[in-house]
Motif scaffolding. Structure first.
Motif, short mmCIF file in Angstrom:
data_model
loop_
_atom_site.label_atom_id
_atom_site.label_comp_id
_atom_site.label_asym_id
_atom_site.label_seq_id
_atom_site.Cartn_x
_atom_site.Cartn_y
_atom_site.Cartn_z
N UNK A 35 0.76 -1.09 -0.20
CA UNK A 35 0.00 -0.02 -0.12
C UNK A 35 0.90 1.26 -0.07
N UNK A 36 1.71 1.36 -0.80
CA UNK A 36 2.67 2.20 -0.71
C UNK A 36 2.85 3.20 -2.45
N UNK A 37 1.66 2.94 -3.09
CA UNK A 37 1.56 3.36 -4.44
C UNK A 37 1.84 4.87 -4.50
N UNK A 38 2.18 5.36 -5.68
CA UNK A 38 2.46 6.66 -5.68
C UNK A 38 3.92 7.31 -5.81
N UNK A 39 4.88 6.14 -5.63
CA UNK A 39 6.04 6.45 -5.81
C UNK A 39 6.59 6.57 -7.27
N UNK A 40 7.39 7.03 -7.68
CA UNK A 40 7.86 7.24 -9.00
C UNK A 40 9.03 6.15 -9.16
N UNK A 41 8.75 5.27 -10.17
CA UNK A 41 9.50 4.15 -10.73
C UNK A 41 10.08 4.26 -12.19
N UNK A 42 11.02 3.88 -12.74
CA UNK A 42 11.15 4.05 -14.12
C UNK A 42 12.43 3.02 -14.56
N UNK A 43 12.58 3.39 -15.80
CA UNK A 43 13.72 2.42 -16.34
C UNK A 43 14.68 3.45 -17.36
N UNK A 44 15.94 3.67 -17.09
CA UNK A 44 16.77 4.70 -17.77
C UNK A 44 18.09 3.77 -18.72
N UNK A 45 18.08 4.27 -19.65
CA UNK A 45 19.33 3.73 -20.47
C UNK A 45 20.50 4.83 -20.48
N UNK A 46 21.73 4.09 -19.84
CA UNK A 46 22.70 4.93 -19.56
C UNK A 46 23.80 4.54 -20.88
N UNK A 47 23.66 3.52 -21.23
CA UNK A 47 24.42 3.14 -22.44
C UNK A 47 23.77 2.01 -23.22
N UNK A 48 24.22 1.51 -24.45
CA UNK A 48 23.58 0.62 -25.10
C UNK A 48 23.53 -0.77 -24.35
N UNK A 49 24.27 -1.09 -23.39
CA UNK A 49 24.54 -2.35 -22.60
C UNK A 49 24.26 -1.96 -20.97
N UNK A 50 23.97 -0.96 -20.73
CA UNK A 50 23.80 -0.59 -19.26
C UNK A 50 22.56 0.03 -19.00
N UNK A 51 21.47 -0.59 -18.36
CA UNK A 51 20.32 0.13 -18.12
C UNK A 51 20.07 0.12 -16.48
N UNK A 52 19.13 1.02 -16.40
CA UNK A 52 18.92 0.96 -14.63
C UNK A 52 17.36 0.93 -14.29
N UNK A 53 16.89 0.40 -13.69
CA UNK A 53 15.30 0.52 -12.83
C UNK A 53 15.62 1.17 -11.46
N UNK A 54 14.77 2.23 -11.36
CA UNK A 54 14.81 2.94 -10.26
C UNK A 54 13.45 3.25 -9.49
N UNK A 55 13.51 3.72 -8.28
CA UNK A 55 12.64 3.86 -7.34
C UNK A 55 13.03 5.33 -6.47
#
Length: 79
Positions: A35-55
């Motif tokens: 029950x902690x909805x409303x937080x920002x999450x996402x995925x970002x590309x840092x380079x062709x072979x490096x991605x992040x997931x974040x909260x």
């Protein structure tokens, strides 16, 4: 307003994008189950072979989220 912290999970390699996208699904599920909805999450590309997931969380919540979710790293969010 207190500072916000971006908790980050790094994924590298040819499947990094799909792995980061899948990890974001788990982050959203965790938020919903607790029950902690409303937080920002996402995925970002840092380079062709490096991605992040974040909260993004409030600084006061950071230790609890860090201990429960074990991010690889974090940084102050400025978005």
């Amino acid at each position: 307003m207190s500072r916000r912290i971006k908790l980050i999970w790094d994924f590298r390699g040819p499947n990094a994008k799909k792995t980061a996208e899948h990890h974001e699904i788990h982050l959203k599920d965790f938020l919903k189950m607790n029950a902690m909805e409303g937080h920002l999450t996402g995925v970002e590309e840092l380079s062709e072979y490096h991605f992040i997931a974040f909260l993004v969380v409030e600084e006061s919540q950071m230790k609890d989220f860090r201990d429960r979710l074990k991010p690889h790293r974090g940084q102050v969010y400025s978005g």
